[in-house]
Every structure is written in C-alpha cells, then in structure tokens.
Design a protein around this motif. Structure first.
Motif, PDB file in Angstrom:
ATOM      1  N   ARG A 137      39.610  45.354  46.474  1.00 44.44           N
ATOM      2  CA  ARG A 137      40.418  45.863  45.371  1.00 44.44           C
ATOM      3  C   ARG A 137      39.563  45.988  44.102  1.00 44.44           C
ATOM      4  NH1 ARG A 137      44.081  42.088  45.567  1.00 44.44           N
ATOM      5  NH2 ARG A 137      45.396  43.149  47.072  1.00 44.44           N
ATOM      6  N   LEU A 138      38.666  45.016  43.889  1.00 40.43           N
ATOM      7  CA  LEU A 138      37.860  44.997  42.675  1.00 40.43           C
ATOM      8  C   LEU A 138      36.540  45.756  42.814  1.00 40.43           C
ATOM      9  CD1 LEU A 138      38.373  41.253  41.681  1.00 40.43           C
ATOM     10  CD2 LEU A 138      39.398  43.249  40.583  1.00 40.43           C
ATOM     11  N   VAL A 139      35.944  45.700  43.988  1.00 36.96           N
ATOM     12  CA  VAL A 139      34.625  46.313  44.170  1.00 36.96           C
ATOM     13  C   VAL A 139      34.726  47.783  44.553  1.00 36.96           C
ATOM     14  CG1 VAL A 139      32.495  46.251  45.518  1.00 36.96           C
ATOM     15  CG2 VAL A 139      33.532  44.114  44.704  1.00 36.96           C
ATOM     16  N   ASP A 140      35.543  48.104  45.535  1.00 38.02           N
ATOM     17  CA  ASP A 140      35.637  49.495  45.984  1.00 38.02           C
ATOM     18  C   ASP A 140      36.237  50.394  44.914  1.00 38.02           C
ATOM     19  OD1 ASP A 140      34.702  48.439  48.313  1.00 38.02           O
ATOM     20  OD2 ASP A 140      36.547  48.703  49.471  1.00 38.02           O
ATOM     21  N   ARG A 141      37.219  49.876  44.162  1.00 35.79           N
ATOM     22  CA  ARG A 141      37.892  50.708  43.159  1.00 35.79           C
ATOM     23  C   ARG A 141      37.188  50.684  41.816  1.00 35.79           C
ATOM     24  NH1 ARG A 141      44.014  49.004  42.832  1.00 35.79           N
ATOM     25  NH2 ARG A 141      44.040  50.765  41.381  1.00 35.79           N
ATOM     26  N   PHE A 142      36.643  49.519  41.448  1.00 40.44           N
ATOM     27  CA  PHE A 142      36.133  49.363  40.081  1.00 40.44           C
ATOM     28  C   PHE A 142      34.661  48.967  40.008  1.00 40.44           C
ATOM     29  CE2 PHE A 142      40.694  47.872  39.937  1.00 40.44           C
ATOM     30  CZ  PHE A 142      41.196  49.091  39.486  1.00 40.44           C
ATOM     31  N   GLY A 143      34.014  48.732  41.134  1.00 44.05           N
ATOM     32  CA  GLY A 143      32.582  48.432  41.142  1.00 44.05           C
ATOM     33  C   GLY A 143      32.204  47.079  40.563  1.00 44.05           C
ATOM     34  N   LEU A 144      33.094  46.090  40.689  1.00 42.27           N
ATOM     35  CA  LEU A 144      32.887  44.813  39.996  1.00 42.27           C
ATOM     36  C   LEU A 144      32.159  43.786  40.859  1.00 42.27           C
ATOM     37  CD1 LEU A 144      36.381  44.610  38.256  1.00 42.27           C
ATOM     38  CD2 LEU A 144      34.193  45.208  37.203  1.00 42.27           C
ATOM     39  N   ILE A 145      31.087  44.213  41.528  1.00 42.91           N
ATOM     40  CA  ILE A 145      30.356  43.320  42.425  1.00 42.91           C
ATOM     41  C   ILE A 145      29.734  42.144  41.674  1.00 42.91           C
ATOM     42  CG2 ILE A 145      28.264  44.735  42.297  1.00 42.91           C
ATOM     43  CD1 ILE A 145      29.486  42.692  45.344  1.00 42.91           C
ATOM     44  N   GLU A 146      29.241  42.348  40.462  1.00 41.83           N
ATOM     45  CA  GLU A 146      28.628  41.247  39.710  1.00 41.83           C
ATOM     46  C   GLU A 146      29.681  40.224  39.285  1.00 41.83           C
ATOM     47  OE1 GLU A 146      25.461  40.688  39.524  1.00 41.83           O
ATOM     48  OE2 GLU A 146      25.063  42.548  40.615  1.00 41.83           O
ATOM     49  N   ASP A 147      30.868  40.685  38.986  1.00 43.45           N
ATOM     50  CA  ASP A 147      31.965  39.754  38.712  1.00 43.45           C
ATOM     51  C   ASP A 147      32.219  38.852  39.922  1.00 43.45           C
ATOM     52  OD1 ASP A 147      32.264  41.120  36.322  1.00 43.45           O
ATOM     53  OD2 ASP A 147      34.445  41.203  36.462  1.00 43.45           O
ATOM     54  N   ILE A 148      32.252  39.451  41.101  1.00 49.80           N
ATOM     55  CA  ILE A 148      32.516  38.697  42.320  1.00 49.80           C
ATOM     56  C   ILE A 148      31.431  37.651  42.539  1.00 49.80           C
ATOM     57  CG2 ILE A 148      32.777  38.826  44.819  1.00 49.80           C
ATOM     58  CD1 ILE A 148      35.110  40.050  43.278  1.00 49.80           C
ATOM     59  N   ARG A 149      30.183  38.039  42.335  1.00 48.56           N
ATOM     60  CA  ARG A 149      29.078  37.082  42.523  1.00 48.56           C
ATOM     61  C   ARG A 149      29.239  35.889  41.592  1.00 48.56           C
ATOM     62  NH1 ARG A 149      25.329  41.845  42.888  1.00 48.56           N
ATOM     63  NH2 ARG A 149      24.926  42.153  45.105  1.00 48.56           N
ATOM     64  N   PHE A 150      29.595  36.167  40.336  1.00 47.34           N
ATOM     65  CA  PHE A 150      29.808  35.079  39.381  1.00 47.34           C
ATOM     66  C   PHE A 150      30.944  34.172  39.850  1.00 47.34           C
ATOM     67  CE2 PHE A 150      31.701  33.015  35.761  1.00 47.34           C
ATOM     68  CZ  PHE A 150      30.637  32.697  34.934  1.00 47.34           C
ATOM     69  N   CYS A 151      32.039  34.773  40.239  1.00 50.06           N
ATOM     70  CA  CYS A 151      33.236  34.011  40.600  1.00 50.06           C
ATOM     71  C   CYS A 151      33.040  33.142  41.835  1.00 50.06           C
ATOM     72  CB  CYS A 151      34.409  34.956  40.841  1.00 50.06           C
ATOM     73  SG  CYS A 151      34.971  35.865  39.381  1.00 50.06           S
ATOM     74  N   MET A 152      32.091  33.496  42.690  1.00 47.21           N
ATOM     75  CA  MET A 152      31.862  32.751  43.931  1.00 47.21           C
ATOM     76  C   MET A 152      30.648  31.823  43.847  1.00 47.21           C
ATOM     77  SD  MET A 152      34.328  33.635  46.017  1.00 47.21           S
ATOM     78  CE  MET A 152      33.902  33.466  47.754  1.00 47.21           C
ATOM     79  N   THR A 153      30.082  31.640  42.659  1.00 53.04           N
ATOM     80  CA  THR A 153      28.891  30.804  42.494  1.00 53.04           C
ATOM     81  C   THR A 153      29.265  29.463  41.883  1.00 53.04           C
ATOM     82  OG1 THR A 153      27.508  32.768  42.178  1.00 53.04           O
ATOM     83  CG2 THR A 153      26.590  30.645  41.486  1.00 53.04           C
ATOM     84  N   PRO A 154      29.099  28.369  42.613  1.00 57.44           N
ATOM     85  CA  PRO A 154      29.500  27.059  42.089  1.00 57.44           C
ATOM     86  C   PRO A 154      28.686  26.624  40.870  1.00 57.44           C
ATOM     87  CG  PRO A 154      29.311  26.987  44.485  1.00 57.44           C
ATOM     88  CD  PRO A 154      28.724  28.295  44.041  1.00 57.44           C
ATOM     89  N   ASP A 155      29.403  26.091  39.900  1.00 56.54           N
ATOM     90  CA  ASP A 155      28.844  25.304  38.793  1.00 56.54           C
ATOM     91  C   ASP A 155      27.967  26.084  37.815  1.00 56.54           C
ATOM     92  OD1 ASP A 155      30.206  23.146  39.811  1.00 56.54           O
ATOM     93  OD2 ASP A 155      28.466  22.261  40.789  1.00 56.54           O
ATOM     94  N   ILE A 156      28.158  27.388  37.700  1.00 52.78           N
ATOM     95  CA  ILE A 156      27.371  28.131  36.709  1.00 52.78           C
ATOM     96  C   ILE A 156      28.064  28.180  35.344  1.00 52.78           C
ATOM     97  CG2 ILE A 156      26.075  29.545  38.323  1.00 52.78           C
ATOM     98  CD1 ILE A 156      28.038  31.807  37.853  1.00 52.78           C
ATOM     99  N   ALA A 157      29.295  27.677  35.278  1.00 48.90           N
ATOM    100  CA  ALA A 157      29.987  27.533  33.988  1.00 48.90           C
ATOM    101  C   ALA A 157      30.795  26.237  34.083  1.00 48.90           C
ATOM    102  CB  ALA A 157      30.889  28.733  33.716  1.00 48.90           C
ATOM    103  N   ASN A 158      30.067  25.134  34.225  1.00 49.79           N
ATOM    104  CA  ASN A 158      30.679  23.878  34.664  1.00 49.79           C
ATOM    105  C   ASN A 158      31.312  23.109  33.512  1.00 49.79           C
ATOM    106  OD1 ASN A 158      31.389  22.123  36.749  1.00 49.79           O
ATOM    107  ND2 ASN A 158      29.654  20.788  36.313  1.00 49.79           N
ATOM    108  N   VAL A 159      32.424  23.644  33.026  1.00 47.10           N
ATOM    109  CA  VAL A 159      33.217  22.999  31.981  1.00 47.10           C
ATOM    110  C   VAL A 159      34.610  22.703  32.532  1.00 47.10           C
ATOM    111  CG1 VAL A 159      31.966  24.107  30.087  1.00 47.10           C
ATOM    112  CG2 VAL A 159      33.989  25.219  31.048  1.00 47.10           C
TER     113      VAL A 159
END
Length: 243
Positions: free
Chosen positions: A209-231
């Motif tokens: 829904r996010l990648v095919d329609r809107f090209g948001l692959i970098e968003d997905i990578r961020f969202c699936m990466t543990p502890d890169i915004a660990n607050v």
C-alpha cells in the motif's frame, strides 16, 4: 506457589479493545507503518512533544494556538487534505522538528490512542521497532499489567503491528504471566521473521500500500529497524513526551 507476575495481553485490532481491562495496565499503542515510528523519530530528534489527535480539523485548530507547532498527518497513506506535512518518520529530522511541537493525526494509530483514553487506560506509551528496547525496558521496570494494542488497518488485522508485539513478548515474557493466544501467535510469527525483518516486509499488504502506490521504501526500512530512535514516548496530559 503463587504467581505474582503481572499479566500481558495482545489486542490484535482496535475493534477488540473493549474486551481488555485497561484501567490498571500499561497500554502500548503500536502502529509500525507509520504513526508510532514517526512519533519515536520526532521525539528522538528533539521535538518538545507530540500531540496525537484523531481528526484533521483538531490538528489544524490546535496548531494555530501553539507557537512553533506543526500540524501533520495522513489519511490512507497520503498527507491529509488541509495539511502540509505527513506521517513519514524521515520528514522529522532534527533541523526541522527540534524544539517544536508536532500535532499528529493518522488513520489508525492516533485513533487507537484516543480509544485507549476513552477506555480509562492507566498508562499509555507508543511503540515500534525504532524504539523497541526503550519500550521493553519501561514495561519491565513498571511491573504492571500490559496490553499491547495493535492499530491494524481500519480495524482489520495487520501483520507488522503483530510482529512488533511478538518482538516485545520475546524479550520480556519471563517477567509476565501470558495466557493469551494472540500473544503466543505474535511471538511465533516474530520468530519466523526476526532474522530478516527487511526481507520479510514485502510480504506485508501495508508494505505494498505504501511502496507500490507512494514509493515509501525508505520509510519502511526505518520503521522495521530496531532501536534507531530509541526513546520512550509517554502520554501525559494530552501530550506524548520523551520519557
């Protein structure tokens, strides 16, 4: 011998939230793609707070009364009509969001948070893979009952939120009594995907829904990466603050 451990339950959809007692529990709002990832990103990058609201009109009205605030959000994956900023965690870098207030409305996550408030949740935090460790550490230290609340997609089940619930459970289960099939299912599914979360992501319907329609692959990578915004986003008096 008595078991004095607190309980942990997983609610797989907002439509099921009324089945759980939130009054003496920590409720974790989970919306991996992308609200709770964006909240973690904004607070990690120096936002004063994030104010979650369930309607676009509320976001616009609130932001007009708060100096230096940003009204932002999405509906169906796109920047909501009437707003200039969306729900991408990558949009809120330190130069942009530092010392500002983010007023955020999303299709699923902020709606679920409002539902938790309406159901008298005792303590509310938000969680996603980017702040996985902070969430787990907080839940162990609180030593209270926990409800992991998956935002899903318009009340329907989704897998990414369940995977995050499973990740939490796999780390903290020794500290809780878990007699809940949805929690067991979440952990089993996480165990299947944990060695390659990024590789697993293309199996998810919301990914397409996010990648095919809107090209948001970098968003997905961020969202699936543990502890890169660990607050730890902690809800207090209408605001999510860095806890």
């Amino acid at each position: 011998m008595a078991n004095n451990k607190p309980t942990l339950y997983t609610c797989l959809s907002p439509a099921l939230l009324h089945l759980y007692d939130l009054r003496n529990a920590v409720v974790v709002i989970i919306d991996v793609f992308r609200a709770t990832s964006t909240i973690a990103s904004a607070l990690h990058n120096g936002a004063q707070c994030v104010i979650p609201v369930d309607e676009v009109a509320k976001a616009i009205a609130l932001s007009k009364n708060i100096e230096g605030s940003i009204a932002a959000g999405e509906r169906d994956g796109q920047i909501a009509e009437g707003l200039q900023h969306g729900n991408s965690p990558l949009e809120y870098d330190r130069d942009f969001i530092g010392n500002r207030t983010l007023v955020l409305t999303t299709t699923n996550g902020t709606r679920l948070l409002q539902m938790a408030l309406d159901n008298e949740a005792d303590t509310i935090i938000t969680g996603s893979f980017p702040n996985l460790s902070a969430v787990c550490d907080f839940l162990i230290k609180q030593n209270k009952n926990v409800v992991l609340g998956c935002a899903g997609w318009k009340d329907r089940y989704n897998l990414e939120d369940t995977l995050f619930a499973g990740a939490v459970i796999s780390r903290i289960k020794e500290n809780f009594t878990i007699h809940c099939d949805s929690s067991l299912s979440a952990e089993i599914q996480y165990d299947l995907a944990k060695d390659d979360l990024h590789g697993f992501a293309p199996k998810l319907t919301h990914y397409h829904r996010l990648v095919d329609r809107f090209g948001l692959i970098e968003d997905i990578r961020f969202c699936m990466t543990p502890d890169i915004a660990n607050v730890l986003p902690l809800y207090k008096e209408g605001m999510l603050l860095k806890g």
